[in-house]
Write a protein that holds these residues in place. Sequence first.
Motif, short mmCIF file in Angstrom:
data_model
loop_
_atom_site.label_atom_id
_atom_site.label_comp_id
_atom_site.label_asym_id
_atom_site.label_seq_id
_atom_site.Cartn_x
_atom_site.Cartn_y
_atom_site.Cartn_z
N VAL A 21 0.84 -1.22 0.00
CA VAL A 21 0.00 0.00 0.00
C VAL A 21 0.87 1.25 0.00
O VAL A 21 0.64 2.22 -0.74
CB VAL A 21 -0.96 -0.01 1.19
CG1 VAL A 21 -1.72 1.32 1.28
CG2 VAL A 21 -1.94 -1.16 1.09
N ASN A 25 1.13 4.24 -2.81
CA ASN A 25 0.94 5.67 -2.50
C ASN A 25 2.11 6.49 -3.02
O ASN A 25 1.94 7.53 -3.67
CB ASN A 25 0.80 5.88 -1.00
CG ASN A 25 -0.55 5.42 -0.47
OD1 ASN A 25 -1.50 5.23 -1.25
ND2 ASN A 25 -0.66 5.20 0.83
N GLY A 37 -4.05 5.42 -0.12
CA GLY A 37 -4.65 4.32 0.61
C GLY A 37 -3.99 4.15 1.98
O GLY A 37 -2.87 4.62 2.22
N THR A 78 -9.43 4.24 1.49
CA THR A 78 -9.04 5.34 0.59
C THR A 78 -9.28 6.66 1.31
O THR A 78 -10.38 6.93 1.81
CB THR A 78 -9.87 5.31 -0.69
OG1 THR A 78 -9.66 4.03 -1.34
CG2 THR A 78 -9.46 6.42 -1.64
#
Length: 829
Positions: A21, A25, A37, A78
Amino acid sequence: MMRSLYSAISGLSVNQQAMDVLGNNISNVNTVGYKSGRAVFEDMLSQTLVGSTAPSDTLGGTNSTQVGLGTSLAGVDTIFETGSMQSTSVNTDLAIQGDGFFVIKGAGSSDLLYTRAGDFRFDTSGSLVTSSGFYVQGWMVDPDTGELLTEGTTEDIVLSSAYQTAQAKVTSEASLAGVLDTDADPSIVSYPSLLHYADTGDSIFQVYSDDGANMDLADNESIKVKAHGTGMTEMGYIYNTSDVNLDLASDPQLLVYINSNPVTLEYGVDFNTMAELANALETQLNTAAGAADFSVAVVDGTINVTRNTVVGANVSIDSFSGSPLLAVAMSDLASVYDDAGDTKSSDEMYYESQIYAGRDFTTLTELASAIEEAIDGNVIPTDEFNVTYDSATGQFNYVIDNTLNSALGTLRLSGFSLDKAYSGTVFENNIVPAGAVIEAVYGTTDTELSNTFLRTAQDDDPLTELFTSSGDSLGLDATAILQFSAGVAGENLAGTATIPAATSTLDDLREAIAAYMGYDSATEDDVLQHIASLDKNSGKLQITGEKGSPNEIDFVKFEVVGSGTYDTFYDYYEYNTVQEAKGGTLTTSQTIYDAQGNAHTVQYNFEMSDSLDNVWKLTVSTPDDGAEISFNETTGNQVYMHFNANGSFNYLTTESGQRIASLSMNYDTGGGAGVVSDIEMDLGTAGKFDGIYISSDDSGITKAAQDGYATGLLESTLFNSNGEIIGYYTNGQVATIAQIATATFTNPGGLTKVGDTTFQKSSNSGDPAIGRPGTGFRGKVAAETLENSNVDLSTEFVNMITTQRGFQANSRVITTSDEMLQELMSLKR
């Protein structure tokens, strides 16, 4: 032992996913509209080793003993925090300030997608698309009605050919606003001054001689009233030819040598009057002759010695001495008188009395009285000399009325004059004609007249009693009829003004001219605005036109019909333009359009028509070949604008004076476009200054508007904060073409990312609420702006460190558990 291994393995797994994640990003840190996220962990099911117990009377309660079996990834959230805004120079770059998403869809797809990335552009077909080619959704304006169709479903925003051209619009309304300058000059024509017989009460300082010269009298100027001494004249008031008093009061003795013998005649003893002096001298001469041979008389101010017969001895007057001035005056009498008929005369001797202008007299009647008082009883017996001023002839009447005393015989006044102290002879020559002699035998009267005294003409003077400024009669007799014609503003006035001289005054003439030129009204004050009073204008007939160059007086002309020749009138009565008209006009133009979008020029010409009543004439015209223009309600091209006293607009009328309720205009193009009809004209609101008004400010149009335009091509587009696409056309028109749609969700976190920085609704996001930007919690649109990614690198790096440490710690759990297992295995050995 195995539990710790599996727990550590789960820890490695979720931290690896968290790192995924974070990596995503960071990789999208510069992606427009990207929303970062966040990995969320949760623990797994725990194994219960000992259950919990409830408290009893003897023991307290115990907690359950549980061992956790590891962790798992609960979800990836999100973060919809708004990213920073970045200005660009691209007019199709958009950003949403607040909540909401742009609505897009792929080609051939009916599924809508949503994005915060507003890096849009128009493709070759005129469609507004994303950088990935998705079609931006919104609503188009109906090209026929201009209505924005926001009530229906969204559609692709496409600037098709229907929006590339702005169709021409025929002009249906036109308006003008501005100021008309009232600070204008009229034309002024002036005729030379006219004169008339002076009135009895006129001031001597304001009258003219018979040749039109100003009387040259000064205030407080002394005037000697003179006449030859007569028998009744007191010798104490006698003056010699040099205007010097004989001063007998100081030296009263006259010594006369007759035949060498001195004879003394003394004033106050032997004589007082001229007749007594003559008688005393006659006595002495007859004594010397020894007979009544001599007669001595007063004749026209002289002492006349005449030897009538030669009966007695010869007599000679040798000389005169004694009182010096009298002796000199008498010296011409010295002679030998030895023949009958020998005659000698002394110098002329005058009676004089002094009067002062402005002190003893001012008016003509007062002057007559002052002259009479000086002569009456001093030169002519009391009450038998009268002086009057006759205003019917403009003359002083000097009258000897010898009807009272028969013993006086003939009364004669000679040497009569008025001698002013200062230089100039106009007054002297006009008041008493040179050589004037008035003589009347007993029982008769005799009159001598002065020259004519004149004053400037006044309104009530008859036309037949007028003189030029040179004192010549204007020559209008009883048969004369005056006719007056004129031209104004390039046009001859209809007919003529006609007035008979025999029964008319100058005031009648003024009113006739005013009526003829359209300047007459109910009051004299109104007439004075245009035909000046001769009373107040030094006898000049002056005609003042309406203000402004449109009212220019082109010419004026007098003619006389009658039995005379009237040469003096024609020679004299030529006017002079003393002021040219200026101002009072404003010309401007305006472009209107026909049904085909062709431009046509309308010219407006404002002309001051009546400055007194605040009326202006408006004329419309066009320079276009073959075109014609008119006002609907007048069937012509002229109307009259009436304004209030304060300058505000009041109402409109036709040339005949009929009020116009609402003004409109027709323009016949003379071509295929036909007639542009019923153009509503707005020139202002009654009582207000919102249109055309009048003032002393400089003339000028401040606003000219009309609603027509030519065909135009789409030149550029811009977006406003409501997400509307505004089109700018080459004809100057600005129109809304479309509006982009934005959507909000009950749970935007439930949206599904489907790539290309887009989202798709899910079962947990709720249905989209699609509408216009700025409504229903939807944010406004910022043009030439993009929303940056909301990834915060500093936060991401910190999260990366903690994730790395978590991964390392879990790996240490595995190695430690492995070592513990090895120790357990070594026990067997």
